[in-house]
Motif scaffolding. Structure first.
Motif, PDB file in Angstrom:
ATOM      1  N   LYS A 127       0.859  -1.182   0.000  1.00 43.39           N
ATOM      2  CA  LYS A 127       0.000   0.000   0.000  1.00 43.39           C
ATOM      3  C   LYS A 127       0.897   1.234   0.000  1.00 43.39           C
ATOM      4  O   LYS A 127       1.631   1.481   0.942  1.00 43.39           O
ATOM      5  CB  LYS A 127      -0.903  -0.031   1.236  1.00 43.39           C
ATOM      6  CG  LYS A 127      -1.919   1.085   1.292  1.00 43.39           C
ATOM      7  CD  LYS A 127      -2.973   0.760   2.335  1.00 43.39           C
ATOM      8  CE  LYS A 127      -3.977   1.850   2.539  1.00 43.39           C
ATOM      9  NZ  LYS A 127      -4.710   2.254   1.366  1.00 43.39           N
ATOM     10  N   GLU A 128       0.810   2.001  -1.077  1.00 44.60           N
ATOM     11  CA  GLU A 128       1.641   3.202  -1.197  1.00 44.60           C
ATOM     12  C   GLU A 128       0.897   4.472  -0.793  1.00 44.60           C
ATOM     13  O   GLU A 128       1.512   5.501  -0.613  1.00 44.60           O
ATOM     14  CB  GLU A 128       2.155   3.336  -2.636  1.00 44.60           C
ATOM     15  CG  GLU A 128       3.067   2.206  -3.076  1.00 44.60           C
ATOM     16  CD  GLU A 128       4.442   2.203  -2.411  1.00 44.60           C
ATOM     17  OE1 GLU A 128       4.807   3.180  -1.718  1.00 44.60           O
ATOM     18  OE2 GLU A 128       5.157   1.200  -2.593  1.00 44.60           O
ATOM     19  N   ASP A 129      -0.423   4.399  -0.637  1.00 41.61           N
ATOM     20  CA  ASP A 129      -1.219   5.585  -0.298  1.00 41.61           C
ATOM     21  C   ASP A 129      -1.751   5.491   1.128  1.00 41.61           C
ATOM     22  O   ASP A 129      -2.918   5.690   1.400  1.00 41.61           O
ATOM     23  CB  ASP A 129      -2.360   5.771  -1.297  1.00 41.61           C
ATOM     24  CG  ASP A 129      -3.337   4.601  -1.294  1.00 41.61           C
ATOM     25  OD1 ASP A 129      -2.993   3.526  -0.771  1.00 41.61           O
ATOM     26  OD2 ASP A 129      -4.459   4.768  -1.816  1.00 41.61           O
ATOM     27  N   SER A 130      -0.857   5.193   2.044  1.00 43.40           N
ATOM     28  CA  SER A 130      -1.193   4.997   3.446  1.00 43.40           C
ATOM     29  C   SER A 130      -1.053   6.306   4.221  1.00 43.40           C
ATOM     30  O   SER A 130      -0.425   7.254   3.750  1.00 43.40           O
ATOM     31  CB  SER A 130      -0.233   3.940   4.014  1.00 43.40           C
ATOM     32  OG  SER A 130      -0.323   3.851   5.401  1.00 43.40           O
ATOM     33  N   SER A 131      -1.586   6.345   5.428  1.00 45.27           N
ATOM     34  CA  SER A 131      -1.356   7.473   6.340  1.00 45.27           C
ATOM     35  C   SER A 131       0.064   7.438   6.892  1.00 45.27           C
ATOM     36  O   SER A 131       0.499   8.352   7.566  1.00 45.27           O
ATOM     37  CB  SER A 131      -2.337   7.418   7.512  1.00 45.27           C
ATOM     38  OG  SER A 131      -3.648   7.531   7.052  1.00 45.27           O
ATOM     39  N   PHE A 132       0.749   6.336   6.630  1.00 43.21           N
ATOM     40  CA  PHE A 132       2.123   6.143   7.076  1.00 43.21           C
ATOM     41  C   PHE A 132       2.998   5.988   5.849  1.00 43.21           C
ATOM     42  O   PHE A 132       2.510   5.695   4.753  1.00 43.21           O
ATOM     43  CB  PHE A 132       2.217   4.908   7.976  1.00 43.21           C
ATOM     44  CG  PHE A 132       1.388   5.051   9.212  1.00 43.21           C
ATOM     45  CD1 PHE A 132       1.908   5.622  10.350  1.00 43.21           C
ATOM     46  CD2 PHE A 132       0.057   4.651   9.219  1.00 43.21           C
ATOM     47  CE1 PHE A 132       1.128   5.781  11.476  1.00 43.21           C
ATOM     48  CE2 PHE A 132      -0.731   4.806  10.331  1.00 43.21           C
ATOM     49  CZ  PHE A 132      -0.193   5.374  11.482  1.00 43.21           C
ATOM     50  N   ARG A 161       4.612   4.329   3.336  1.00 38.65           N
ATOM     51  CA  ARG A 161       4.585   3.018   2.712  1.00 38.65           C
ATOM     52  C   ARG A 161       4.091   1.946   3.693  1.00 38.65           C
ATOM     53  O   ARG A 161       4.263   2.070   4.898  1.00 38.65           O
ATOM     54  CB  ARG A 161       5.940   2.632   2.138  1.00 38.65           C
ATOM     55  CG  ARG A 161       6.486   3.704   1.188  1.00 38.65           C
ATOM     56  CD  ARG A 161       7.748   3.294   0.536  1.00 38.65           C
ATOM     57  NE  ARG A 161       7.438   2.435  -0.613  1.00 38.65           N
ATOM     58  CZ  ARG A 161       8.363   1.802  -1.302  1.00 38.65           C
ATOM     59  NH1 ARG A 161       9.629   1.905  -0.989  1.00 38.65           N
ATOM     60  NH2 ARG A 161       8.025   1.046  -2.330  1.00 38.65           N
ATOM     61  N   ALA A 162       3.511   0.900   3.161  1.00 39.87           N
ATOM     62  CA  ALA A 162       2.971  -0.143   4.034  1.00 39.87           C
ATOM     63  C   ALA A 162       2.825  -1.448   3.261  1.00 39.87           C
ATOM     64  O   ALA A 162       2.662  -1.441   2.040  1.00 39.87           O
ATOM     65  CB  ALA A 162       1.623   0.287   4.602  1.00 39.87           C
ATOM     66  N   MET A 163       2.891  -2.561   3.996  1.00 41.92           N
ATOM     67  CA  MET A 163       2.566  -3.867   3.452  1.00 41.92           C
ATOM     68  C   MET A 163       1.606  -4.532   4.433  1.00 41.92           C
ATOM     69  O   MET A 163       1.881  -4.605   5.633  1.00 41.92           O
ATOM     70  CB  MET A 163       3.810  -4.718   3.217  1.00 41.92           C
ATOM     71  CG  MET A 163       3.491  -5.944   2.372  1.00 41.92           C
ATOM     72  SD  MET A 163       4.933  -6.904   1.844  1.00 41.92           S
ATOM     73  CE  MET A 163       5.677  -5.849   0.611  1.00 41.92           C
ATOM     74  N   MET A 213      -0.572  -3.701   9.464  1.00 38.15           N
ATOM     75  CA  MET A 213       0.445  -3.498   8.434  1.00 38.15           C
ATOM     76  C   MET A 213       1.856  -3.473   9.029  1.00 38.15           C
ATOM     77  O   MET A 213       2.029  -3.212  10.213  1.00 38.15           O
ATOM     78  CB  MET A 213       0.242  -2.140   7.752  1.00 38.15           C
ATOM     79  CG  MET A 213      -1.151  -1.853   7.267  1.00 38.15           C
ATOM     80  SD  MET A 213      -1.264  -2.220   5.539  1.00 38.15           S
ATOM     81  CE  MET A 213      -2.910  -1.661   5.166  1.00 38.15           C
ATOM     82  N   VAL A 214       2.814  -3.717   8.156  1.00 37.77           N
ATOM     83  CA  VAL A 214       4.194  -3.305   8.412  1.00 37.77           C
ATOM     84  C   VAL A 214       4.292  -1.960   7.714  1.00 37.77           C
ATOM     85  O   VAL A 214       3.963  -1.854   6.521  1.00 37.77           O
ATOM     86  CB  VAL A 214       5.211  -4.300   7.805  1.00 37.77           C
ATOM     87  CG1 VAL A 214       6.628  -3.779   7.995  1.00 37.77           C
ATOM     88  CG2 VAL A 214       5.049  -5.690   8.405  1.00 37.77           C
ATOM     89  N   HIS A 215       4.678  -0.909   8.428  1.00 38.25           N
ATOM     90  CA  HIS A 215       4.709   0.419   7.808  1.00 38.25           C
ATOM     91  C   HIS A 215       5.832   1.270   8.369  1.00 38.25           C
ATOM     92  O   HIS A 215       6.438   0.949   9.397  1.00 38.25           O
ATOM     93  CB  HIS A 215       3.362   1.129   7.950  1.00 38.25           C
ATOM     94  CG  HIS A 215       2.910   1.409   9.359  1.00 38.25           C
ATOM     95  ND1 HIS A 215       3.541   2.296  10.202  1.00 38.25           N
ATOM     96  CD2 HIS A 215       1.852   0.911  10.057  1.00 38.25           C
ATOM     97  CE1 HIS A 215       2.902   2.341  11.357  1.00 38.25           C
ATOM     98  NE2 HIS A 215       1.873   1.503  11.299  1.00 38.25           N
ATOM     99  N   ASP A 267      11.728   1.434   3.028  1.00 36.81           N
ATOM    100  CA  ASP A 267      12.128   1.368   1.620  1.00 36.81           C
ATOM    101  C   ASP A 267      12.878   0.075   1.346  1.00 36.81           C
ATOM    102  O   ASP A 267      12.615  -0.616   0.356  1.00 36.81           O
ATOM    103  CB  ASP A 267      13.018   2.560   1.245  1.00 36.81           C
ATOM    104  CG  ASP A 267      12.230   3.852   1.055  1.00 36.81           C
ATOM    105  OD1 ASP A 267      11.013   3.789   0.761  1.00 36.81           O
ATOM    106  OD2 ASP A 267      12.849   4.923   1.194  1.00 36.81           O
ATOM    107  N   GLU A 268      13.802  -0.269   2.225  1.00 34.34           N
ATOM    108  CA  GLU A 268      14.575  -1.502   2.063  1.00 34.34           C
ATOM    109  C   GLU A 268      13.656  -2.727   2.173  1.00 34.34           C
ATOM    110  O   GLU A 268      13.750  -3.658   1.363  1.00 34.34           O
ATOM    111  CB  GLU A 268      15.682  -1.551   3.115  1.00 34.34           C
ATOM    112  CG  GLU A 268      16.601  -2.734   2.952  1.00 34.34           C
ATOM    113  CD  GLU A 268      17.763  -2.671   3.914  1.00 34.34           C
ATOM    114  OE1 GLU A 268      18.898  -2.447   3.452  1.00 34.34           O
ATOM    115  OE2 GLU A 268      17.543  -2.847   5.140  1.00 34.34           O
ATOM    116  N   PHE A 269      12.772  -2.722   3.150  1.00 40.15           N
ATOM    117  CA  PHE A 269      11.819  -3.816   3.341  1.00 40.15           C
ATOM    118  C   PHE A 269      11.004  -4.034   2.071  1.00 40.15           C
ATOM    119  O   PHE A 269      10.864  -5.164   1.589  1.00 40.15           O
ATOM    120  CB  PHE A 269      10.898  -3.478   4.528  1.00 40.15           C
ATOM    121  CG  PHE A 269       9.851  -4.512   4.820  1.00 40.15           C
ATOM    122  CD1 PHE A 269      10.105  -5.549   5.699  1.00 40.15           C
ATOM    123  CD2 PHE A 269       8.594  -4.446   4.224  1.00 40.15           C
ATOM    124  CE1 PHE A 269       9.135  -6.506   5.977  1.00 40.15           C
ATOM    125  CE2 PHE A 269       7.616  -5.393   4.497  1.00 40.15           C
ATOM    126  CZ  PHE A 269       7.895  -6.430   5.374  1.00 40.15           C
TER     127      PHE A 269
END
Length: 159
Positions: A76-81, A83-85, A110-112, A143-145
């Protein structure tokens, strides 16, 4: 050609590659996340959890990070945080357990990275469990994740 130039040329010809990450391991008791590829830890991070980290997430609002094996099922690139997965919580067992207690299991775990606009606070925030149940990294680590962990990778979260 001197030694430094040879090393630089070799790096351009054959850049180092990391093993593909095939498992994300999280130890809540240690505040650590490890990225594992072919049985070897390729990266390790200090992470922050929900404000109430010990124990498995039981319901929406309990500020716990789930425990067990899940899948990182979409980015998810449009998160409140930053980046997120997404972690595939709740699974069927989580939904059934919550239903038996008459509560919502919650979701959107999420991981964010850090809250948008506040990444500069990461040296302070990462010392505390500040999320609502997610797993937080610094923005650079996120970013690395995202570069190393493909969607569909299992995540194993334990105390």
């Amino acid at each position: 050609m001197n030694f430094k130039n040879i090393v630089l040329l070799m790096a351009l010809v054959s850049p180092p590659t990391l093993a593909q990450v095939d498992l994300v391991r999280v130890d809540k008791s240690e505040g650590r996340m490890e990225l594992v590829g072919q049985g070897e830890v390729v990266r390790s991070y200090a992470v922050a959890f929900g404000a109430n980290p010990q124990g498995h997430k039981q319901q929406e609002g309990d500020e716990k990070t789930p425990e067990g094996r899940y899948i990182l099922d979409y980015a998810k690139e449009d998160s409140s945080f930053y980046r997120a997965m997404h972690i595939s919580y709740p699974n069927e067992q989580d939904r059934q357990s919550a239903a038996e207690r008459g509560v919502s299991p919650g979701g959107l775990i999420m991981v964010h990275g850090q809250r948008n606009g506040l990444g500069w606070l990461a040296p302070l925030t990462q010392w505390f469990n500040w999320t609502d149940g997610c797993i937080a990294l610094t923005n650079d680590e996120m970013d690395e994740f995202m570069a190393l962990v493909p969607v569909g990778t299992p995540i194993d979260i334990r105390w």
